[in-house]
Design an enzyme around this catalytic site. Sequence first.
Site, PDB file in Angstrom:
ATOM      1  N   TYR A  81       0.833  -1.204   0.000  1.00 22.46           N
ATOM      2  CA  TYR A  81       0.000   0.000   0.000  1.00 22.46           C
ATOM      3  C   TYR A  81       0.869   1.256   0.000  1.00 22.46           C
ATOM      4  O   TYR A  81       0.574   2.235  -0.675  1.00 22.46           O
ATOM      5  CB  TYR A  81      -0.930   0.022   1.214  1.00 22.46           C
ATOM      6  CG  TYR A  81      -1.910   1.160   1.102  1.00 22.46           C
ATOM      7  CD1 TYR A  81      -1.600   2.439   1.577  1.00 22.46           C
ATOM      8  CD2 TYR A  81      -3.126   0.977   0.438  1.00 22.46           C
ATOM      9  CE1 TYR A  81      -2.479   3.491   1.423  1.00 22.46           C
ATOM     10  CE2 TYR A  81      -4.005   2.012   0.288  1.00 22.46           C
ATOM     11  CZ  TYR A  81      -3.679   3.280   0.774  1.00 22.46           C
ATOM     12  OH  TYR A  81      -4.549   4.325   0.593  1.00 22.46           O
TER      13      TYR A  81
ATOM     14  N   PHE B 220      -7.804  20.721 -25.393  1.00 22.99           N
ATOM     15  CA  PHE B 220      -8.203  19.308 -25.377  1.00 22.99           C
ATOM     16  C   PHE B 220      -9.388  19.180 -24.429  1.00 22.99           C
ATOM     17  O   PHE B 220      -9.453  19.826 -23.386  1.00 22.99           O
ATOM     18  CB  PHE B 220      -7.067  18.343 -24.973  1.00 22.99           C
ATOM     19  CG  PHE B 220      -7.547  16.933 -25.136  1.00 22.99           C
ATOM     20  CD1 PHE B 220      -7.906  16.189 -24.038  1.00 22.99           C
ATOM     21  CD2 PHE B 220      -7.774  16.408 -26.403  1.00 22.99           C
ATOM     22  CE1 PHE B 220      -8.452  14.915 -24.207  1.00 22.99           C
ATOM     23  CE2 PHE B 220      -8.314  15.149 -26.579  1.00 22.99           C
ATOM     24  CZ  PHE B 220      -8.652  14.398 -25.480  1.00 22.99           C
ATOM     25  N   THR B 221     -10.321  18.336 -24.757  1.00 29.52           N
ATOM     26  CA  THR B 221     -11.622  18.271 -24.089  1.00 29.52           C
ATOM     27  C   THR B 221     -11.497  18.082 -22.577  1.00 29.52           C
ATOM     28  O   THR B 221     -11.958  18.917 -21.797  1.00 29.52           O
ATOM     29  CB  THR B 221     -12.448  17.095 -24.669  1.00 29.52           C
ATOM     30  OG1 THR B 221     -11.622  15.923 -24.625  1.00 29.52           O
ATOM     31  CG2 THR B 221     -12.853  17.366 -26.101  1.00 29.52           C
TER      32      THR B 221
ATOM     33  N   ASP C 193       1.336  18.901 -21.790  1.00 29.34           N
ATOM     34  CA  ASP C 193       0.533  17.680 -21.857  1.00 29.34           C
ATOM     35  C   ASP C 193       1.377  16.720 -22.689  1.00 29.34           C
ATOM     36  O   ASP C 193       1.399  16.810 -23.912  1.00 29.34           O
ATOM     37  CB  ASP C 193      -0.828  17.938 -22.508  1.00 29.34           C
ATOM     38  CG  ASP C 193      -1.652  16.645 -22.591  1.00 29.34           C
ATOM     39  OD1 ASP C 193      -2.876  16.725 -22.735  1.00 29.34           O
ATOM     40  OD2 ASP C 193      -1.045  15.542 -22.517  1.00 29.34           O
TER      41      ASP C 193
ATOM     42  N   LYS D 172      -1.445   6.064 -23.894  1.00 27.01           N
ATOM     43  CA  LYS D 172      -1.071   6.258 -25.296  1.00 27.01           C
ATOM     44  C   LYS D 172       0.364   5.835 -25.490  1.00 27.01           C
ATOM     45  O   LYS D 172       0.640   4.655 -25.616  1.00 27.01           O
ATOM     46  CB  LYS D 172      -1.292   7.725 -25.713  1.00 27.01           C
ATOM     47  CG  LYS D 172      -2.756   8.120 -25.845  1.00 27.01           C
ATOM     48  CD  LYS D 172      -3.397   8.392 -24.512  1.00 27.01           C
ATOM     49  CE  LYS D 172      -4.767   9.018 -24.668  1.00 27.01           C
ATOM     50  NZ  LYS D 172      -5.491   9.111 -23.388  1.00 27.01           N
TER      51      LYS D 172
ATOM     52  N   ARG E 167     -14.768  14.422 -33.961  1.00 34.13           N
ATOM     53  CA  ARG E 167     -13.928  15.474 -33.386  1.00 34.13           C
ATOM     54  C   ARG E 167     -14.335  16.793 -34.061  1.00 34.13           C
ATOM     55  O   ARG E 167     -13.553  17.397 -34.791  1.00 34.13           O
ATOM     56  CB  ARG E 167     -12.440  15.187 -33.604  1.00 34.13           C
ATOM     57  CG  ARG E 167     -11.970  13.885 -32.953  1.00 34.13           C
ATOM     58  CD  ARG E 167     -11.539  14.049 -31.525  1.00 34.13           C
ATOM     59  NE  ARG E 167     -12.660  14.105 -30.578  1.00 34.13           N
ATOM     60  CZ  ARG E 167     -12.476  14.182 -29.264  1.00 34.13           C
ATOM     61  NH1 ARG E 167     -11.255  14.222 -28.765  1.00 34.13           N
ATOM     62  NH2 ARG E 167     -13.516  14.225 -28.441  1.00 34.13           N
TER      63      ARG E 167
ATOM     64  N   PHE F 123     -19.875  14.559 -25.886  1.00 35.37           N
ATOM     65  CA  PHE F 123     -19.613  13.668 -27.019  1.00 35.37           C
ATOM     66  C   PHE F 123     -19.525  12.201 -26.573  1.00 35.37           C
ATOM     67  O   PHE F 123     -19.767  11.295 -27.340  1.00 35.37           O
ATOM     68  CB  PHE F 123     -18.305  14.062 -27.728  1.00 35.37           C
ATOM     69  CG  PHE F 123     -17.146  14.172 -26.785  1.00 35.37           C
ATOM     70  CD1 PHE F 123     -16.854  15.372 -26.165  1.00 35.37           C
ATOM     71  CD2 PHE F 123     -16.393  13.067 -26.468  1.00 35.37           C
ATOM     72  CE1 PHE F 123     -15.813  15.468 -25.247  1.00 35.37           C
ATOM     73  CE2 PHE F 123     -15.358  13.149 -25.550  1.00 35.37           C
ATOM     74  CZ  PHE F 123     -15.061  14.357 -24.938  1.00 35.37           C
TER      75      PHE F 123
HETATM   76  C1  LIG Z   1      -3.901  14.917 -25.340  1.00 37.52           C
HETATM   77  C2  LIG Z   1      -4.671  14.221 -24.251  1.00 37.52           C
HETATM   78  N1  LIG Z   1      -4.566  14.690 -22.982  1.00 37.52           N
HETATM   79  C3  LIG Z   1      -5.252  14.101 -21.961  1.00 37.52           C
HETATM   80  C4  LIG Z   1      -6.095  13.026 -22.195  1.00 37.52           C
HETATM   81  C5  LIG Z   1      -6.876  12.452 -21.014  1.00 37.52           C
HETATM   82  O1  LIG Z   1      -6.278  11.220 -20.667  1.00 37.52           O
HETATM   83  P1  LIG Z   1      -7.171  10.026 -20.059  1.00 37.52           P
HETATM   84  O2  LIG Z   1      -7.905  10.583 -18.878  1.00 37.52           O
HETATM   85  O3  LIG Z   1      -8.090   9.577 -21.145  1.00 37.52           O
HETATM   86  O4  LIG Z   1      -6.150   8.987 -19.679  1.00 37.52           O
HETATM   87  C6  LIG Z   1      -6.230  12.497 -23.493  1.00 37.52           C
HETATM   88  C7  LIG Z   1      -7.120  11.342 -23.739  1.00 37.52           C
HETATM   89  N2  LIG Z   1      -7.453  11.085 -24.936  1.00 37.52           N
HETATM   90  C8  LIG Z   1      -8.121   9.889 -25.380  1.00 37.52           C
HETATM   91  C9  LIG Z   1      -9.408   9.583 -24.645  1.00 37.52           C
HETATM   92  C10 LIG Z   1     -10.451  10.630 -24.881  1.00 37.52           C
HETATM   93  C11 LIG Z   1     -10.583  11.639 -23.970  1.00 37.52           C
HETATM   94  C12 LIG Z   1     -11.531  12.624 -24.204  1.00 37.52           C
HETATM   95  C13 LIG Z   1     -12.319  12.610 -25.352  1.00 37.52           C
HETATM   96  C14 LIG Z   1     -12.170  11.573 -26.267  1.00 37.52           C
HETATM   97  C15 LIG Z   1     -11.220  10.585 -26.048  1.00 37.52           C
HETATM   98  C16 LIG Z   1      -8.336   9.995 -26.887  1.00 37.52           C
HETATM   99  O5  LIG Z   1      -7.829  10.942 -27.500  1.00 37.52           O
HETATM  100  O6  LIG Z   1      -8.958   9.093 -27.428  1.00 37.52           O
HETATM  101  C17 LIG Z   1      -5.506  13.115 -24.535  1.00 37.52           C
HETATM  102  O7  LIG Z   1      -5.605  12.675 -25.817  1.00 37.52           O
END
Ligand SMILES: Cc1ncc(COP(=O)(O)O)c(/C=N/[C@@H](Cc2ccccc2)C(=O)O)c1O
Length: 456
Positions: free
Chosen positions: A71, A123-124, A214, A257, A381, A448
């Site tokens: 732990y 980024f979303t 990022d 990734k 997207r 989305f």
């Molecule tokens: C440049 C970047 N920065 C942070 C994150 C968050 O990381 P996590 O929390 O998912 O581990 C992601 C995650 N991207 C995934 C999953 C995804 C996320 C949101 C909308 C659609 C798809 C994707 O692009 O498919 C990223 O691309």
Amino acid sequence: KKPWAEPYRIKVVEPLKTTTREHRLKSMKEAGWNTFLLHADDVYIDLLTDSGTNAMSDMQWSRMMIGDEAYAGSRSYYYLEEVCRKYYGYKYILPTHQGRGAENLLSKCTITPGQFVAGNMYFTTTRQHQEIAGGTFVDVIIDEAHKSQSDHPFKGNIDLDKFEKLINEKGAGNIAYITVGAPVNMAGGQPVSMANMKAVSELAHKHGIKVVLDATRNIENAYFIQQREEGYKNRAVEDINHEFCSYSDAATVSAKKDLYVNIGGLVMCNDPDLFDELRSLIVVYEGMPTYGGLAGRDMEAMAQGLIEAVQDDMIASRVRQVEYFGNLLKDAGIPIVLPIGGHGVFLDARKFYSHIPQSQFPAQKLAADLYIESGVRGMERGIVSAGRNKDTGDHYYPALELVRLTIPRRVYTQAHFDVAAWSIMEMYKNREKARGLKMVYEPKYLRFFQARFEEL
Ligand SMILES: Cc1ncc(COP(=O)(O)O)c(/C=N/[C@@H](Cc2ccccc2)C(=O)O)c1O
């Protein structure tokens, strides 16, 4: 030209199932015309995401067998810390359950409500956490990034004039940090050059503003610098990545990734006070700093994944596979974002379905139609992903209305892309027949993922 082959061979396979068009049409309607809501069993070639869908190596699986599940003080944490320090170069390393875990912590520890966060495009999930922490995101990316046919080699670059204008307008004290995505996912996996990162760092630090990277796909970014930027041809990706990170003060990473794992994230920094903030908050959201929401075996897989990710032949084969797929479509005259990105090929739905207005969600429809015709799953997207302006409540209307076809690492072969490309070319011939959509269910956050639609 001398052909190339992947620097690995395959020992385990997962048989794929094909379905009928009739079954796929039924499945797509039941999923509300949202590819996220399809059952994976109904998908033939899954290009929804490269997140968590990558193939691990024999060494990663082996390291998982010796994961230390203590732990507190897990051996696996200290090994991950050592490997991250070596390749990313940050002083302080904290694991999180995935990228969003890191974004949550970093945003809460660095944004004072009312402050602004500058960044390249958006980024979303990153913007969502910045807004939840009380920040307002401001896009300072170069104009070319918003033009799908511009072939600028580093479309992810920050526009230094826009950044400087924001600093002068708002005052440095009102800018929490500048967030640099490298590459920029939403622009089509478009990289940031080393020169730009260095200049952004100098400008930010001149005003006492932190640079947060990022680094989710930073190894791909390093590969593009090696291939495209003057003076880097003979530098190893490992070194380019290390130098790139050195211009930032902190980083968040979705390990799902570049690092070839199914779950995992990192938040890293150099400032001891920020580290202390992060370390004290992590126990609220992720757990002890020595496991951060992960099992010990996950940390072992992440460390080994990073060691593999920076190998020149491994990252080269990854990006070349994306370019192979992109060139099949480009040579057939299918409208895609140029230059071809690092993690996927982005169909330009504005051009593909030029007869469907953005208010009828053309990219959402194109992703759904592609699945129905071929069993290939992509991701919207465009306007749906862009969400609503938190102040006006109206949709954002992004210039880029795209369908992302994302290539998981070490999973599919070139033959899968031949098949996917063929299906897209067939669809392109009958594109005028497509009708738009109306949204019938809109979730509050990151709509989305779960929004539902009906055909007009
Ligand atoms: C440049 C970047 N920065 C942070 C994150 C968050 O990381 P996590 O929390 O998912 O581990 C992601 C995650 N991207 C995934 C999953 C995804 C996320 C949101 C909308 C659609 C798809 C994707 O692009 O498919 C990223 O691309």
